[in-house]
Design an enzyme around this catalytic site. Structure first.
Site, PDB file in Angstrom:
ATOM      1  N   GLU A 126       0.630  -1.454   0.024  1.00 42.53           N
ATOM      2  CA  GLU A 126      -0.133  -0.034   0.009  1.00 42.53           C
ATOM      3  C   GLU A 126       0.998   0.969  -0.255  1.00 42.53           C
ATOM      4  O   GLU A 126       0.607   2.208  -0.443  1.00 42.53           O
ATOM      5  CB  GLU A 126      -0.440  -0.130   1.327  1.00 42.53           C
ATOM      6  CG  GLU A 126      -1.695  -0.820   1.253  1.00 42.53           C
ATOM      7  CD  GLU A 126      -2.388  -1.278   1.974  1.00 42.53           C
ATOM      8  OE1 GLU A 126      -2.644  -1.664   3.477  1.00 42.53           O
ATOM      9  OE2 GLU A 126      -4.113  -0.813   2.361  1.00 42.53           O
ATOM     10  N   GLU A 169      -3.679  -9.308   3.118  1.00 42.19           N
ATOM     11  CA  GLU A 169      -4.344  -9.182   4.158  1.00 42.19           C
ATOM     12  C   GLU A 169      -5.153 -10.424   4.703  1.00 42.19           C
ATOM     13  O   GLU A 169      -5.810 -10.609   6.122  1.00 42.19           O
ATOM     14  CB  GLU A 169      -4.975  -8.209   4.959  1.00 42.19           C
ATOM     15  CG  GLU A 169      -3.682  -6.674   5.043  1.00 42.19           C
ATOM     16  CD  GLU A 169      -2.786  -6.459   3.134  1.00 42.19           C
ATOM     17  OE1 GLU A 169      -2.926  -7.414   3.004  1.00 42.19           O
ATOM     18  OE2 GLU A 169      -2.498  -4.988   3.584  1.00 42.19           O
TER      19      GLU A 169
END
Ligand code: T1G
Length: 678
Positions: free
Chosen positions: A105, A125
């Site tokens: 990210e 995740e």
């Protein structure tokens, strides 16, 4: 304490470097340093571009998972990512190792990304029961499109740099060892150009050429996603990227993320993440124990287990000498190994060159003498103590001193096997699970005399062959099978008391196991070990075999099967069971699924408590690792011991008491003290 982030101005480029071992996790100090670095770039007019890189083994490998569940400390990762992206000077991410989760990210928030060919990028995740929480689900689809983003977010596997370049996640590949230099040059080349900000991209808005991709993805991956909350949330978040503004999309992501973060599934999967790593550690054996070099492995027995075990080493590039007693068995065994590899190649998971390469490392033999120079020999012969002791005595005479001799036994006493040799220190159990070339679990059974270096070598070697190893003490069934026997005992009792055998299977299926014991029996074959005399019927299984109900392969076993192997409960089988029950004088009654679930699972927890009490397992989380990797215990509940903590040990004890089942002293005292296993 000095910041893990350092900055250096090289000409007109600010280089921001993170040095936060072991994996540059984005802990608070790293986030703070990144934010200050971007602010510095904005203030200094001499700085015209920025490079963000990491020292050590990898670019940022994600948020710091150890911070989860604690009071968050600013700046938050979304805040840092937005600050990076808002920079009016080009920011380049220089990626090596694994840019994962929050690390990916941060890279997405940078205006450009360059990576070395060995790098990988991903948003795993979902494997922690979460979804990306720093706008990854909104930036990634805008950068590479929803179709390419979906598997990355909802399944969570990383992509190698070459593929990342192809799908537009990476702008350029750098030479290994020249990453920093290439990144600075790349940054300079972007000075004065308009800044590409991923969040401003609308490509995804009309990039979703086919909105059906979401349902198609669910349909294709349904089995893998069954029972997990995060994958569906991931799909929703990616879908939102194509339908909502960036602001609304990130708000949607945040809502989904927070719900998952506070849920049991993520707590369980984060528990497992650390449990798997803890299992590697052996109490009392230092991490720098010298290891025995393993350059050549011998396998005794080329049957299903021996062949499967051999494949693990061949696939890791370790030469194997495999021994059988008869040429025909040896040829059959090596033929099965090649067939297995070729099937893997057909599924595109390896090339034929790799198949030939692996098989070229295999040396079949009928002669024990060919094992003399092996560093490790694993026997996978018939489960008989006499046979195993004979094999170990022969190995002890034949194989060089200092070599490790291991048994693949699933429950026999390793100390007794070791007593057949003059080297008990070099003897241990390496219990693989069938199919041995597929199942990840390896129980490493520590004999009372097993040396530390033998144990440490075995644990390290397990990782090299892609196994998850757990140390077990010497007891019947070690950890997994010992607990399985308690579940099987109750399953057999339940159907004798009137429970529908399909309810027993369905309870375990609904709990999240891949299948129940009777389905498993049909799959493996009811007639395994059958004496083949239909007139001799003393058990339900013998009655099924006598009726030709051998399992799926016969179209019928406990269940009747159609051509697609869909199962239907059988009245004939229900009657066979009822007849046995009445002959045994068992009173029949309807038994609820709740009672079935408690009687199947609670005794396993109790047995786990006894295993811990006896020191047969180093820690409760090791038991969770065994059951998740060896028996399909659903990952999203964290394993039997973590699951027991979640429902409360007092509830487990009350359930066991209510069914008149054993409650070990340690379990009862833990429950009374309000303690947890993990
Ligand atoms: N946080 C804290 N510790 C971590 C960590 C992490 N993210 N990753 C690894 N460690 C520790 C690990 O416990 C071990 O510690 C040591 O580092 C070496 O790890 C906002 C919310 C990077 C591929 O899921 O996949 O970002 O045992 O043994 O085999 O959207 O670690 O030595 O004390 O695994 O070489 C997303 C998790 C987080 C990546 C390296 N990121 N890590 O594998 O070493 S959530 C991940 C890995 C997130 C954002 C969201 C692997 C690895 P110890 P290791 P390895």
């Amino acid at each position: 304490m000095s910041s893990p982030i350092s900055t250096e101005i090289q000409g007109n480029v600010l280089v921001i470097t993170s040095d936060n071992p072991p994996v540059n996790a984005l802990g608070q100090a790293v986030r703070q340093g990144l934010k200050e670095g971007i602010e510095l770039a904005a203030q200094e007019s001499g700085i015209e571009a920025v490079v963000i890189k990491c020292d050590g083994r990898t670019f940022f490998a994600g948020a710091d998972i150890t911070e989860f569940g604690k009071t968050p400390q600013g700046p938050s990762l979304p805040e840092v990512c937005d600050a990076i992206e808002a920079s009016d000077k080009p920011v380049v991410a220089a990626i090596h190792g694994t840019a994962l989760g929050g690390g990916c990210e941060v890279a997405l928030a940078c205006h450009y990304r360059i990576a070395v060919p060995s790098a990988k990028l991903g948003l795993p995740e979902v494997k922690l029961g979460l979804i990306p929480g720093a706008a990854g689900t909104q930036r990634l689809p805008r950068l590479i499109g929803a179709e390419a983003a979906l598997p990355m977010v909802a399944i969570g596997n990383p992509v190698p740099a070459a593929k990342a370049l192809k799908i537009g996640l990476v702008d350029q590949l750098a030479d290994e060892g020249r990453l920093a230099g290439d990144a600075i040059a790349f940054a300079r080349s972007k000075i004065g150009q308009s800044i590409p900000r991923t969040s401003e991209g609308t490509a995804n808005q009309d990039g979703v050429k086919n909105p059906d991709i979401f349902d198609e993805f669910r349909a294709k991956n349904g089995r893998k996603m069954r029972g997990f909350d995060a994958p569906n949330a991931a799909i929703e978040a990616v879908k939102a990227a194509g339908e909502l503004s960036y602001a609304d999309g990130t708000a949607k992501e945040r809502e989904l993320f927070m719900k998952l973060m506070s849920g049991n599934q993520s707590r369980a999967m984060r528990h497992y993440f650390f449990a798997e790593r803890a299992a590697n550690k052996i109490d009392g054996v230092s991490a720098d124990t010298s290891l025995i070099p393993i350059n050549k492995v011998g396998i005794i027995g080329a049957g299903t287990m021996g062949g499967g075990i051999a494949m693990n080493f061949l696939s890791a590039g370790i030469p194997v000498t495999i021994l059988e007693m008869q040429q025909e068995a040896l040829d059959r065994g090596t033929g099965v190994m090649r067939k297995n590899y070729e099937n893997t190649a057909k599924r595109g998971r390896m090339t034929m060159e790799q198949v030939d390469g692996a098989m070229a490392l295999l040396s079949p033999t009928l002669d024990y003498g060919d094992l003399a120079d092996c560093d490790l020999v694993i026997e996978a012969v018939y489960e008989s103590m006499d046979v195993k002791k004979e094999v170990f005595a022969k190995l002890d005479e034949t194989v060089k001193d200092g070599a490790i001799l291991a048994s693949n036994t699933s429950y026999l006493n390793i100390d007794e096997i070791a007593s057949a040799t003059k080297r008990p220190g070099y003897v241990l159990g390496l219990h693989f699970f069938s199919p041995a070339n597929v199942m990840k679990l390896l129980e490493v059974v520590r004999g009372k005399e097993t040396r530390d270096d033998v144990l440490a070598t075995s644990m390290k070697l397990s990782k090299k062959i892609g196994k998850v190893a757990v140390v077990s003490g010497v007891c019947p069934g070690f950890i997994g099978n010992r607990m399985l026997s308690k579940r099987q005992e109750q399953a057999n009792k339940l159907i004798m008391e009137g429970a529908n055998y399909w309810d027993v299977d369905d309870v375990l299926l609904e709990f999240g196991f891949p299948m129940g014991p009777f389905q498993m029996g049909d799959l493996a074959g009811i007639d395994i070990g059958w004496h083949r005399d239909p007139t001799k019927v003393t058990t339900v299984r013998e009655a099924l075999c006598a009726a030709g109900r051998f399992g799926q392969k016969a179209g019928k076993g406990f269940y009747d099967y159609d051509e697609a192997r869909n199962r239907t409960p059988s009245d004939e089988v229900k009657q066979i069971i009822a007849d046995f029950a009445s002959k045994a004088g068992n009173e029949q009654r309807d038994i609820s699924k709740d009672e079935i679930r408690e009687r199947l699972l609670y005794p396993m927890v109790n047995e786990g408590a006894k295993i811990l009490e006896e020191g047969m397992s180093q820690r409760a989380s090791d038991i969770d690792v065994v059951w998740i990797n060896g028996y399909g215990w659903p990952l999203y509940t964290g394993g039997p011991m973590f699951w027991a903590d979640t429902i409360g040990l007092d509830a487990v004890v009350a359930g066991l008491d209510s069914h008149g089942l054993e409650v070990s002293a340690s379990l009862r005292s833990k429950a009374e003290a309000g303690e947890r296993f993990n």
